[in-house]
Design a protein around this motif. Sequence first.
Motif, short mmCIF file in Angstrom:
data_model
loop_
_atom_site.label_atom_id
_atom_site.label_comp_id
_atom_site.label_asym_id
_atom_site.label_seq_id
_atom_site.Cartn_x
_atom_site.Cartn_y
_atom_site.Cartn_z
N GLY A 131 0.81 -1.22 0.00
CA GLY A 131 0.00 0.00 0.00
C GLY A 131 0.83 1.26 0.00
N HIS A 132 0.14 2.37 -0.12
CA HIS A 132 0.79 3.67 -0.05
C HIS A 132 1.37 3.88 1.35
CE1 HIS A 132 -2.12 4.75 -3.43
NE2 HIS A 132 -0.93 5.01 -3.94
N ASP A 133 2.42 4.67 1.44
CA ASP A 133 2.95 5.03 2.75
C ASP A 133 1.86 5.75 3.55
OD1 ASP A 133 5.52 4.07 2.16
OD2 ASP A 133 6.09 5.96 1.20
N ALA A 134 1.77 5.38 4.84
CA ALA A 134 0.79 5.95 5.78
C ALA A 134 -0.64 5.51 5.50
CB ALA A 134 0.87 7.48 5.80
N ALA A 135 -0.81 4.48 4.67
CA ALA A 135 -2.17 4.01 4.39
C ALA A 135 -2.76 3.21 5.54
CB ALA A 135 -2.19 3.18 3.11
N GLY A 136 -1.93 2.71 6.45
CA GLY A 136 -2.44 1.98 7.60
C GLY A 136 -2.19 0.49 7.59
N LYS A 137 -1.11 0.06 6.93
CA LYS A 137 -0.81 -1.37 6.91
C LYS A 137 -0.57 -1.91 8.31
CE LYS A 137 2.61 -0.82 4.07
NZ LYS A 137 2.40 0.62 3.80
N GLY A 138 0.25 -1.19 9.07
CA GLY A 138 0.56 -1.66 10.42
C GLY A 138 -0.65 -1.74 11.30
N GLY A 139 -1.53 -0.74 11.23
CA GLY A 139 -2.75 -0.75 12.05
C GLY A 139 -3.67 -1.89 11.66
N SER A 140 -3.80 -2.15 10.38
CA SER A 140 -4.66 -3.26 9.94
C SER A 140 -4.08 -4.60 10.39
CB SER A 140 -4.79 -3.23 8.42
OG SER A 140 -5.50 -2.09 7.99
N ILE A 141 -2.76 -4.76 10.25
CA ILE A 141 -2.13 -6.01 10.68
C ILE A 141 -2.33 -6.22 12.17
CG2 ILE A 141 0.12 -7.13 11.00
CD1 ILE A 141 0.94 -5.90 8.30
N HIS A 142 -2.22 -5.13 12.95
CA HIS A 142 -2.40 -5.25 14.41
C HIS A 142 -3.81 -5.73 14.73
CE1 HIS A 142 -2.06 -4.43 18.66
NE2 HIS A 142 -3.12 -3.63 18.60
N ARG A 143 -4.82 -5.22 14.02
CA ARG A 143 -6.21 -5.66 14.30
C ARG A 143 -6.41 -7.12 13.90
NH1 ARG A 143 -4.78 -0.49 15.12
NH2 ARG A 143 -6.38 0.58 16.37
N VAL A 144 -5.67 -7.58 12.89
CA VAL A 144 -5.78 -8.99 12.50
C VAL A 144 -5.11 -9.88 13.54
CG1 VAL A 144 -5.05 -10.70 10.78
CG2 VAL A 144 -5.93 -8.47 10.04
N THR A 145 -3.88 -9.56 13.91
CA THR A 145 -3.15 -10.44 14.83
C THR A 145 -3.75 -10.44 16.23
OG1 THR A 145 -1.58 -8.64 15.31
CG2 THR A 145 -0.99 -10.20 13.57
N SER A 146 -4.51 -9.41 16.57
CA SER A 146 -5.17 -9.39 17.88
C SER A 146 -6.18 -10.53 18.01
CB SER A 146 -5.87 -8.05 18.10
OG SER A 146 -4.93 -6.99 18.17
N ALA A 147 -6.63 -11.06 16.87
CA ALA A 147 -7.60 -12.15 16.89
C ALA A 147 -6.94 -13.53 16.75
CB ALA A 147 -8.60 -11.96 15.76
N LEU A 148 -5.62 -13.56 16.63
CA LEU A 148 -4.91 -14.83 16.41
C LEU A 148 -4.12 -15.23 17.65
CD1 LEU A 148 -3.42 -14.06 12.85
CD2 LEU A 148 -5.61 -15.17 13.40
N GLU A 149 -3.90 -16.53 17.78
CA GLU A 149 -3.04 -17.03 18.86
C GLU A 149 -1.59 -16.73 18.52
OE1 GLU A 149 -3.68 -20.95 20.36
OE2 GLU A 149 -5.76 -20.97 19.65
N ALA A 150 -0.85 -16.18 19.47
CA ALA A 150 0.50 -15.70 19.21
C ALA A 150 1.41 -16.80 18.67
CB ALA A 150 1.09 -15.10 20.48
N ARG A 151 1.21 -18.03 19.11
CA ARG A 151 2.09 -19.12 18.67
C ARG A 151 1.79 -19.59 17.26
NH1 ARG A 151 -0.40 -24.30 19.74
NH2 ARG A 151 -2.50 -24.01 20.61
#
Length: 479
Positions: free
Chosen positions: A288-308
């Motif tokens: 995506g474009h710089d500052a489009a929110g890739k990191g924020g979207s990834i964080h919302r996805v991984t919050s629903a996953l088991e860390a292992r």
Amino acid sequence: MKTETLRYRLLAAQLDMAKREHRAVVLVLSGHVASYMQPMLNLLNHWLENRRTEVHALEPSHEEAKRPALWRYWRRIPARGTTGIFVHGWYADALFARAERRIGAGAFDDRLAMIRDFEAELAAENVALVKIWLDIDRQTQGKRLAAMLEDPARAWQLDSGDWQRHLQHPLIEALGTPLRETTEAEWAPWHCIRGDDPDDLVHQVAERLLETATRPPVDPAAPRAGGRLAPAARQAPSVREFPPEDPAAERPDKADYHRRLVAQQARLSRNSREAASRGIPVVLVFEGHDAAGKGGSIHRVTSALEARRYRVHSIAAPSDEERLHPWAWRFWRRLPADGRFALFDRSWYGRVLVERVEGFATPAQWRRAYGEIRHFEQRLLEHGTVLGKFFLSISKDEQLKRFEARANTPRKQHKLTEEDWRNRARWEDYEEAIDEMFAQTHRPHAPWSLIACDDKRQARLEVIEGINALLERRLDSDT
């Protein structure tokens, strides 16, 4: 050439290659049993500099069975300046599976086509291939096996598989012909040789290694057949034609956003656990474009996953180790095991985006990369991987607002770099590259999802909803 002269010149060529780091050499040894492969290989090891040589005689492991078939070879491809020797290598999977009728004729042909693509990619990255087929007639093979059986010093080297290969000699001979013909190429020729003793064989193999190690390296700027563009994909998305967000459109307020986000994360948690229980690997790509929110979207996805069960790979400039390997090597080695997630914050698409626009890759390299990416993703899908590709797009005005906000917020200032401003100055160049990337790599089995991200909340919901849709489509198809 005299043996001592040949041995000296081969070692000198190997040491020169190690010094210059301009290419790697891969020797693949295949063919029949009792063709003196093992004693010849032992002699060759004495000729070569062992610190710059690795020998691989691979048996499928439990870990390797959980990843695409080429993964175990890709992760062992030697760095430039070194030599890798593969006993049967990637040909064993096709040859012996067909000889034992574990795969049909069509699957055999498909595997040979996969190998041809694989070797073309290696050769284009200055991995020089030497492929040796060790030949022997069935009568001589039987006599050698019988002699080994009667010799206490060598009998322990035999097992039931050797006798099975002897019985299969006519079949392996018959399969070897189309195998070599299909995978014969200018960049990866076959050498069919036979010898009466290991000394004779090592001399023949060393001559071919020397010729390969001393030929001129591949010019990365030279066009290749694999660099031709494919017809543009139908219904491929376009950032230049993407309609701007309607400012009058209703956007989720904070309360509605959190309610919907929690519901989607709970849904994703259930789907991910079911995928894990069925051993389904998941690869998610975020560009995506710089500052489009890739990191924020990834964080919302991984919050629903088991860390292992997941790994996030933030792809930046290649390391010194990665620069010594083919460009795809660092992505192959990061593929998840069955039942696990891999999330790529930028990915292999950097080859046709930042590397293209900034001139880090030659036109020949980034044009060739489209086909290599399609082949790579096809390998993932053949293994049963769920592949999601998300491009997060924002308007130029919104990007400027976010850049200025980062510059004025101490806890966010580290996110804004000179590179971000430089990329922004080349906005049109990047949009051209993005649209061509879509045209070349948007396929029915591996489509792109283009997400409008001027509204961060709506974008994050669309990403998680898209991942859930991908998982549920796969889970439903397996029932």
